[in-house]
Design an enzyme around this catalytic site. Structure first.
Site, short mmCIF file in Angstrom:
data_model
loop_
_atom_site.label_atom_id
_atom_site.label_comp_id
_atom_site.label_asym_id
_atom_site.label_seq_id
_atom_site.Cartn_x
_atom_site.Cartn_y
_atom_site.Cartn_z
N VAL A 144 7.36 2.26 4.08
CA VAL A 144 8.33 1.65 3.17
C VAL A 144 7.84 1.73 1.72
CG1 VAL A 144 9.59 -0.46 2.57
CG2 VAL A 144 9.25 0.15 4.97
N CYS A 145 6.55 1.54 1.51
CA CYS A 145 5.99 1.64 0.15
C CYS A 145 6.12 3.06 -0.39
CB CYS A 145 4.53 1.20 0.14
SG CYS A 145 4.26 -0.49 0.68
N ASP A 146 5.88 4.03 0.47
CA ASP A 146 6.05 5.44 0.13
C ASP A 146 7.49 5.69 -0.29
OD1 ASP A 146 7.02 8.22 1.09
OD2 ASP A 146 4.85 8.49 1.14
N SER B 228 0.84 -1.20 0.00
CA SER B 228 0.00 0.00 0.00
C SER B 228 0.87 1.25 0.00
CB SER B 228 -0.91 0.03 1.24
OG SER B 228 -1.64 1.25 1.25
N THR C 169 8.43 3.94 -3.67
CA THR C 169 7.86 4.59 -4.85
C THR C 169 8.54 5.93 -5.13
OG1 THR C 169 5.78 3.46 -4.40
CG2 THR C 169 5.70 5.31 -5.93
#
Length: 161
Positions: free
Chosen positions: A53-55, A48, A58
């Site tokens: 970590v996804c932020d 998500s 990306t």
């Protein structure tokens, strides 16, 4: 969720033909993976965009995207709704990564072995696909809170250009 999870789909390896998939764009249109044919693709699978970590993952691939030139594209795929992806990109200033949603039928996750059965989310992984649809880099990140090896993915993408 703590403990092991069940990933649905094959475990891809370097040399495999990249599986075809469909996903949903931010405007709710269906996107075929063939839309990116002929380009080197970094495909970043994340649970998500609204997690730390996804932020970070990306944003880092967004920064690197401009150095790859027109012959490459960076795709970030999650099960976030397209509306949420669009909002997140606007707030984060992410404009070089193409975000796609796998919420509808999980076609990407099931084709690339990143669909988490227990959570209906995607696991963290990075794939690099060359212009001939061959997988030239694979990293299934074993711990959700761990970042991928950005340098290895970018090196594989540059070598494939």
């Amino acid at each position: 969720m703590k403990g092991p999870v069940t990933l649905v789909g094959p475990e891809l390896r370097v040399g495999d033909v990249a599986p075809a998939f469909t996903a949903v764009a931010n405007d709710l249109t269906t996107v075929e993976s063939s839309a990116f044919a002929g380009k080197v693709r970094i495909i970043s699978s994340v649970p998500s965009l609204d997690t730390g970590v996804c932020d970070t993952q990306t944003r880092k691939f967004n920064e690197a995207a401009s150095s790859l030139g027109e012959g490459a594209v960076v795709l970030t795929i999650s099960c976030d709704l397209p509306f949420a992806q669009k909002r997140w990109c606007g707030n984060a200033g992410v404009d070089r990564v193409v975000t796609l949603s796998d919420y509808r039928d999980h076609a990407f996750g099931k084709a690339y072995g990143t669909y988490i059965k227990e959570l209906a989310l995607l696991s963290r992984a990075v794939f690099v696909v060359d212009r001939n649809d061959r997988v030239v880099h694979v990293e299934y990140v074993p711990v959700a809170g761990q970042e991928p090896n950005y340098d290895a993915a970018l090196e594989a993408a540059r070598a494939a250009l």
